[in-house]
Design a protein around this motif. Sequence first.
Motif, PDB file in Angstrom:
ATOM      1  N   GLY A 297      41.504  48.545  33.587  1.00 52.63           N
ATOM      2  CA  GLY A 297      40.134  48.448  33.098  1.00 52.63           C
ATOM      3  C   GLY A 297      39.436  49.778  32.900  1.00 52.63           C
ATOM      4  N   ARG A 298      40.152  50.879  33.101  1.00 54.80           N
ATOM      5  CA  ARG A 298      39.561  52.194  32.839  1.00 54.80           C
ATOM      6  C   ARG A 298      39.832  52.586  31.386  1.00 54.80           C
ATOM      7  NH1 ARG A 298      37.193  54.461  37.103  1.00 54.80           N
ATOM      8  NH2 ARG A 298      37.776  53.768  39.183  1.00 54.80           N
TER       9      ARG A 298
ATOM     10  N   ASP B 163      34.654  51.700  34.665  1.00 52.21           N
ATOM     11  CA  ASP B 163      35.549  50.544  34.723  1.00 52.21           C
ATOM     12  C   ASP B 163      34.821  49.275  35.142  1.00 52.21           C
ATOM     13  OD1 ASP B 163      35.060  51.402  37.295  1.00 52.21           O
ATOM     14  OD2 ASP B 163      37.050  50.863  38.040  1.00 52.21           O
TER      15      ASP B 163
END
Length: 425
Positions: free
Chosen positions: A340-341, A301
Motif C-alpha cells: 500500500g505504499r 500508505d
Amino acid sequence: MDYKEGAYKVRDLSLAEAGRKRIEWAESRMPVLMHLRERYSKTQPFKGYKIAGCLHVTKETAVLIETFKACGAEVAWSGCNPLSTQDDIAAALAVAGVEIYAWHGQTVEEFYWSIERTLDRPPHLTLDDGADLIFTVHHKRPDLAQHIIGGSEETTTGVKRLRAMAADGKLLYPVFAVNDAETKWDFDNVYGTGQSTIDGILRATSVLLAGKNFVVAGYGHCGRGVAMRARGMGANVIVTEVKPTAALKAVLDGFRVMPMDEAAEIGDIFVTATGMKDVIRSRHFRKMKDGAIVCNTGHYDVELNLKELAELAVRVREVRPNNKEYLLENGRRIYVLADGRLVNLAAAEGHPSEVMDMSFANQFMAHLMLVEKHKAGEKLPPQVIDLPEELDQEIARIKLETMGIRIDTLTDEQRAYATDYTAGT
C-alpha cells in the motif's frame, strides 16, 4: 547493516559500485541540474550551510545531493518513505562521504530514528518530501527552528499540511512550496507519476493492461497522469472522485466516472492517488473480482485500509516481490502491491530522471534563494511561499535548450500590447 556513528547507516556498502553507475546514468539525463552544478560550483554559495534532507533515496536524489555538496553545502540525509530507498544508491552516497541514514524496508521506528540523526548537528536548511522532517523539528526539536533559515517541500500532501500549519500560526520558519512550481506539478506529478506508476505495477505483476478495467481514484495531477498512461497501454480507465470540477475534467477527457462503490465491482486494477485515508476499505474489497490488483501511488500508505482487508482474509502470502495475495473467506483473491505504499518507488525506481531534473532544479534554486536572502540580512516570515514565476520559465527554457528545441519570443511591441488596457477591438 553497515553503520558508522555520525556518518551513515545503510544496508550494504558493497552495493556502492552498482549505485555509482546508476547515479552517473541519471546525471546524463539531468542536464538542467548538471548545468546548475557547473555554474554554482565555481562560487560555492552553500559553503558554511548544512542541509538536512528527507526525500526518496533514488539515483535522481543522489544527483541533487551531490550538486549541493559540489556547491559547498554540508548534507545529512534520510529517506522519506520506509520502502522507497534504493540500497545501492544509499551505499554509493555513503562511500562518497555523504551523511546518510536510509535503507529499504525500515520500520516506522527506524524511519523516524533516521530523520532525527540528520538533526543531531543542527541544520540551516531543511528539504522535505511529505514534511516528516519539518514535523519532527516542530514536534520533537522546536529548539532547532530558531537556527533554521528556511526549508522546502516537494509534494502535494506535504504542502497542504504545511499551509494548514501556517494558517494556524504554528509554522516556525519559511518553507518554499516546490511542489506548486509549474515545472514540478505539471510535469513531475503528471508525466513522472503516470509512467512510474505503470512501471511499478508491471514489475510487481507482469499483467497485460490492455483490455483491463483500470480504476484511478483521484483526478488531480497525479491521477490524471496515471489515467493518461493507462489508457495509452490499452486499458479501459474509470475515475472516482469527490471533487465535482475534477470529475468533470475526467469526463471531458473521455474517462468513465463513477463512485468507488460501483467501480469496485468491475475494476481489474485499482490505483489510489488522492492523499486521503480510507479511499478503498472493507466494503470495497468485499465487492472486488477474484484476482483484483490494488495499489497506491499517493505519498502515505493510508489510502488503502489494509487492516480491514487483513480482517477479511483467511490467508496472506507473498506471491512475487512487492505483491501479496489476500485470500478472502468467499474464495476471492485480492493482490496488494508494495504494502500500500508508493508503488512507483517501492516496486520500481520512481520517476524518470528527465522529469526529476526540473523538480530538483526547483529544489536547488529554492535553497539558493534562502541562502542569498540570509546573506543579505533579509528574514522571511514563517509562511509557505511560492517560487517566483520567472524561475519556472527559466528552468523550462534551460530544459528546452538541452532538448534542442527553440521557441518564439515576444517583440517589444507585443510585450507592451499585453498590458495595454487602452487597446480595444
